[in-house]
Design a protein around this motif. Structure first.
Motif, PDB file in Angstrom:
ATOM      1  N   ILE A  20       0.824  -1.206   0.000  1.00  9.69           N
ATOM      2  CA  ILE A  20       0.000   0.000   0.000  1.00  9.69           C
ATOM      3  C   ILE A  20       0.857   1.254   0.000  1.00  9.69           C
ATOM      4  O   ILE A  20       0.561   2.231  -0.690  1.00  9.69           O
ATOM      5  CB  ILE A  20      -0.926   0.003   1.243  1.00  9.69           C
ATOM      6  CG1 ILE A  20      -1.901  -1.162   1.177  1.00  9.69           C
ATOM      7  CG2 ILE A  20      -1.668   1.329   1.368  1.00  9.69           C
ATOM      8  CD1 ILE A  20      -2.917  -1.082   0.063  1.00  9.69           C
ATOM      9  N   ALA A  21       1.937   1.230   0.780  1.00 13.52           N
ATOM     10  CA  ALA A  21       2.695   2.455   1.039  1.00 13.52           C
ATOM     11  C   ALA A  21       3.708   2.814  -0.046  1.00 13.52           C
ATOM     12  O   ALA A  21       4.020   3.990  -0.237  1.00 13.52           O
ATOM     13  CB  ALA A  21       3.422   2.333   2.380  1.00 13.52           C
ATOM     14  N   LEU A  22       4.239   1.811  -0.758  1.00 13.96           N
ATOM     15  CA  LEU A  22       5.351   2.060  -1.669  1.00 13.96           C
ATOM     16  C   LEU A  22       4.974   1.827  -3.121  1.00 13.96           C
ATOM     17  O   LEU A  22       4.163   0.958  -3.436  1.00 13.96           O
ATOM     18  CB  LEU A  22       6.539   1.163  -1.307  1.00 13.96           C
ATOM     19  CG  LEU A  22       7.064   1.265   0.123  1.00 13.96           C
ATOM     20  CD1 LEU A  22       8.245   0.324   0.314  1.00 13.96           C
ATOM     21  CD2 LEU A  22       7.450   2.695   0.480  1.00 13.96           C
ATOM     22  N   MET A  23       5.593   2.612  -3.988  1.00  7.60           N
ATOM     23  CA  MET A  23       5.442   2.428  -5.429  1.00  7.60           C
ATOM     24  C   MET A  23       6.533   1.494  -5.943  1.00  7.60           C
ATOM     25  O   MET A  23       7.570   1.322  -5.301  1.00  7.60           O
ATOM     26  CB  MET A  23       5.515   3.776  -6.149  1.00  7.60           C
ATOM     27  CG  MET A  23       4.368   4.717  -5.803  1.00  7.60           C
ATOM     28  SD  MET A  23       4.485   6.308  -6.641  1.00  7.60           S
ATOM     29  CE  MET A  23       5.826   7.069  -5.726  1.00  7.60           C
ATOM     30  N   LYS A  24       6.289   0.896  -7.098  1.00  8.34           N
ATOM     31  CA  LYS A  24       7.221  -0.077  -7.660  1.00  8.34           C
ATOM     32  C   LYS A  24       8.601   0.529  -7.873  1.00  8.34           C
ATOM     33  O   LYS A  24       9.625  -0.090  -7.547  1.00  8.34           O
ATOM     34  CB  LYS A  24       6.668  -0.626  -8.975  1.00  8.34           C
ATOM     35  CG  LYS A  24       7.499  -1.745  -9.578  1.00  8.34           C
ATOM     36  CD  LYS A  24       6.855  -2.307 -10.839  1.00  8.34           C
ATOM     37  CE  LYS A  24       7.697  -3.432 -11.437  1.00  8.34           C
ATOM     38  NZ  LYS A  24       7.068  -3.982 -12.667  1.00  8.34           N
ATOM     39  N   ASP A  25       8.667   1.742  -8.417  1.00 12.08           N
ATOM     40  CA  ASP A  25       9.954   2.387  -8.663  1.00 12.08           C
ATOM     41  C   ASP A  25      10.700   2.660  -7.368  1.00 12.08           C
ATOM     42  O   ASP A  25      11.939   2.561  -7.314  1.00 12.08           O
ATOM     43  CB  ASP A  25       9.755   3.695  -9.431  1.00 12.08           C
ATOM     44  CG  ASP A  25       9.473   3.459 -10.911  1.00 12.08           C
ATOM     45  OD1 ASP A  25       9.697   2.318 -11.378  1.00 12.08           O
ATOM     46  OD2 ASP A  25       9.033   4.397 -11.598  1.00 12.08           O
ATOM     47  N   GLU A  26       9.967   3.012  -6.316  1.00 15.77           N
ATOM     48  CA  GLU A  26      10.616   3.253  -5.028  1.00 15.77           C
ATOM     49  C   GLU A  26      11.272   1.979  -4.517  1.00 15.77           C
ATOM     50  O   GLU A  26      12.415   2.008  -4.035  1.00 15.77           O
ATOM     51  CB  GLU A  26       9.583   3.751  -4.013  1.00 15.77           C
ATOM     52  CG  GLU A  26       9.120   5.176  -4.258  1.00 15.77           C
ATOM     53  CD  GLU A  26       8.044   5.613  -3.285  1.00 15.77           C
ATOM     54  OE1 GLU A  26       8.009   6.809  -2.947  1.00 15.77           O
ATOM     55  OE2 GLU A  26       7.234   4.758  -2.863  1.00 15.77           O
ATOM     56  N   LYS A  27      10.563   0.863  -4.612  1.00 19.16           N
ATOM     57  CA  LYS A  27      11.134  -0.407  -4.168  1.00 19.16           C
ATOM     58  C   LYS A  27      12.364  -0.788  -4.982  1.00 19.16           C
ATOM     59  O   LYS A  27      13.332  -1.342  -4.442  1.00 19.16           O
ATOM     60  CB  LYS A  27      10.093  -1.524  -4.288  1.00 19.16           C
ATOM     61  CG  LYS A  27       8.995  -1.484  -3.251  1.00 19.16           C
ATOM     62  CD  LYS A  27       8.107  -2.721  -3.422  1.00 19.16           C
ATOM     63  CE  LYS A  27       6.984  -2.758  -2.432  1.00 19.16           C
ATOM     64  NZ  LYS A  27       6.132  -3.960  -2.597  1.00 19.16           N
ATOM     65  N   ASN A  28      12.336  -0.523  -6.273  1.00 18.52           N
ATOM     66  CA  ASN A  28      13.447  -0.910  -7.134  1.00 18.52           C
ATOM     67  C   ASN A  28      14.685  -0.056  -6.895  1.00 18.52           C
ATOM     68  O   ASN A  28      15.811  -0.569  -6.848  1.00 18.52           O
ATOM     69  CB  ASN A  28      13.034  -0.818  -8.599  1.00 18.52           C
ATOM     70  CG  ASN A  28      12.081  -1.924  -9.013  1.00 18.52           C
ATOM     71  OD1 ASN A  28      12.116  -3.011  -8.434  1.00 18.52           O
ATOM     72  ND2 ASN A  28      11.226  -1.664  -9.976  1.00 18.52           N
ATOM     73  N   LEU A  29      14.498   1.255  -6.746  1.00 25.30           N
ATOM     74  CA  LEU A  29      15.637   2.171  -6.644  1.00 25.30           C
ATOM     75  C   LEU A  29      16.160   2.313  -5.221  1.00 25.30           C
ATOM     76  O   LEU A  29      17.320   2.658  -5.023  1.00 25.30           O
ATOM     77  CB  LEU A  29      15.253   3.547  -7.196  1.00 25.30           C
ATOM     78  CG  LEU A  29      14.871   3.571  -8.685  1.00 25.30           C
ATOM     79  CD1 LEU A  29      14.396   4.968  -9.079  1.00 25.30           C
ATOM     80  CD2 LEU A  29      16.050   3.154  -9.548  1.00 25.30           C
ATOM     81  N   GLY A  30      15.324   2.054  -4.245  1.00 27.04           N
ATOM     82  CA  GLY A  30      15.759   2.150  -2.854  1.00 27.04           C
ATOM     83  C   GLY A  30      14.926   3.138  -2.061  1.00 27.04           C
ATOM     84  O   GLY A  30      14.817   4.306  -2.433  1.00 27.04           O
ATOM     85  N   VAL A  31      14.316   2.662  -0.970  1.00 26.51           N
ATOM     86  CA  VAL A  31      13.473   3.511  -0.132  1.00 26.51           C
ATOM     87  C   VAL A  31      13.423   2.924   1.270  1.00 26.51           C
ATOM     88  O   VAL A  31      13.648   1.726   1.459  1.00 26.51           O
ATOM     89  CB  VAL A  31      12.048   3.627  -0.739  1.00 26.51           C
ATOM     90  CG1 VAL A  31      11.327   2.277  -0.655  1.00 26.51           C
ATOM     91  CG2 VAL A  31      11.245   4.725  -0.080  1.00 26.51           C
TER      92      VAL A  31
END
Length: 425
Positions: free
Chosen positions: A193-204
């Protein structure tokens, strides 16, 4: 489970127990029922009183049941804590079909192969999370079903937890007349719910600030790479307010919700409120500025501890996509701006975009439903619809014996949960 089935999540937190009923229709999630109860028997995210915890669970379940004509029997549960360990693992199998097409059975076997690791007797495997699949040497595959190949490999992360903690959680749920349909790591569920796919891939970094603890979870290359739980949260802010204003904890909690501000610069001298002080019948007036002077130092300390924990995990605040805040404490006005100042990084607040649960406090509960519907939909058992002639309280009398019978047939609840987790659909 059919397309019109329900998935019910149970989020047992330090301040609240939340039950959320999600209706899955054509792949879309609709939140149709919510039950909330004051959490008793929980401290810093850990169960300290089973009887009190059971009462809270029952209260939340009954409240959710009153909103929807369904008897809740099966729930999916979130689990977290510093007893959780992540361990890299790999599984390798030969593709079984004659035409060399990779099927669900092959994925199931490679997932089970990845779990063949040495686990200390006091620990239990909770889940295995795929990082990538490799077909005949070709990697970075998310879903190999339908592909052709001879050799199927999987790089994954094994999630283990302390047996004592898991068994106590299971016991509370059983005694509340429920059975467990699935158990997931909370940061993984919340990330849906909280994270977008790009955020998970690039680092968050996902920071879930609850009442009793703060969870710090790092995601890179699309998967969870590290996480930790800090024993500090919103209750510490509430206690500071109670001490600073010389009032009760309950009154301090209401003041924090209604008048709180985490940033002194944004607080208003014009916003005032009355406080009933301990040992006195006379109420005293305080301003939001005075309240912010109590809240800001503790909130800033939380973010400083988050930064320190990141360094211990091998990361820093320069992670590409910064920080995403969630959890009930993220509702405090000014907290977002304070986080940006303290962490010196991009920060945003994640809020579920569903009617009835548009609040950071519901991120984990809604995330559990989305996570289960995404990966384990075919394995979710059916809830039982309420018949007009059936009294609602029969669930309390009959659910526990029925659940025990079902678990006995499966060889015990822990075996049932473990076997269920080993299947990744």
């Amino acid at each position: 489970m059919n397309n019109n089935g329900y998935i019910i999540s149970l989020d047992i937190g330090t301040s609240k127990v939340r039950v959320i009923i999600g209706e899955i229709n054509g792949g879309t999630i609709n939140i149709v029922g919510v039950g909330t109860a004051e959490s008793q028997g929980i401290k810093k995210g850990a169960i300290v009183d089973i009887d009190e915890t059971v009462k809270s669970i029952r209260e939340a379940v009954e409240q959710a049941e009153r909103m929807v004509d369904v008897t809740i029997r099966h729930v999916i549960v979130g689990i977290s804590g510093n007893h959780i360990h992540l361990q890299a693992s790999q599984g390798v199998v030969a593709v079984s079909s004659e035409n060399r097409e990779i099927s669900d059975d092959d994925i199931e076997r490679v997932m089970k192969a990845a779990q063949v690791i040495a686990v200390p007797p006091e620990r239990e495997i909770i889940d295995v999370v795929p990082v990538q699949f490799i077909v005949d040497g070709h990697g970075e595959i998310n879903d190999p079903r339908g592909m052709m190949g001879v050799r199927l490999e999987m790089d994954g992360t094994i999630i283990t937890g302390a047996k004592t903690v898991i068994h106590n959680l299971v016991r509370c749920i059983e005694r509340a007349g429920l059975s467990i349909a699935g158990m997931y790591l909370m940061p993984l569920a919340s990330s849906e719910i909280a994270l977008m796919k790009d955020e998970k891939n690039l680092g968050v970094v996902l920071v879930d600030i609850g009442a009793g603890s703060t969870t710090v979870a790092v995601f890179e290359m699309g998967t969870l790479t590290a996480f930790s739980v800090l024993p500090i949260g919103g209750d510490h802010i509430t206690n500071d307010i109670a001490i600073g204003l010389r009032t009760t904890t309950e009154e301090a909690k209401q003041i924090q919700l209604q008048n709180g501000c985490a940033l002194l610069e944004e607080a208003s001298d014009d916003e005032v409120f009355q406080v009933k002080r301990i040992g006195s019948d006379v109420e005293k007036e305080f301003s939001q500025v005075e309240l912010a002077s109590v809240i800001e130092p503790r909130a800033a300390e939380i973010f400083n501890l988050v930064e320190d924990e990141l360094h211990l995990l091998g990361y820093d605040t320069t992670i590409p996509n910064g920080f995403v805040l969630t959890g009930g404490v993220a509702n405090i006005p000014g907290l977002l701006e304070l986080a940006r100042m303290e962490l010196q990084a991009p920060v945003r607040v994640a809020i579920p975009d569903y009617i009835g649960v548009r609040d950071p406090a519901y991120t984990t509960g809604v995330g559990l439903i989305k996570y289960a519907s995404k990966y384990y939909m075919n394995r979710m058992p059916q809830q039982q619809e309420v018949k007009p002639s059936q009294p609602k309280n029969t669930r309390k009398q009959n659910a526990a014996p029925k659940a025990q019978k079902e678990q006995g047939e499966q060889g015990g609840v822990m075996r049932k949960v473990r076997d269920w987790f080993s299947e990744f659909i």
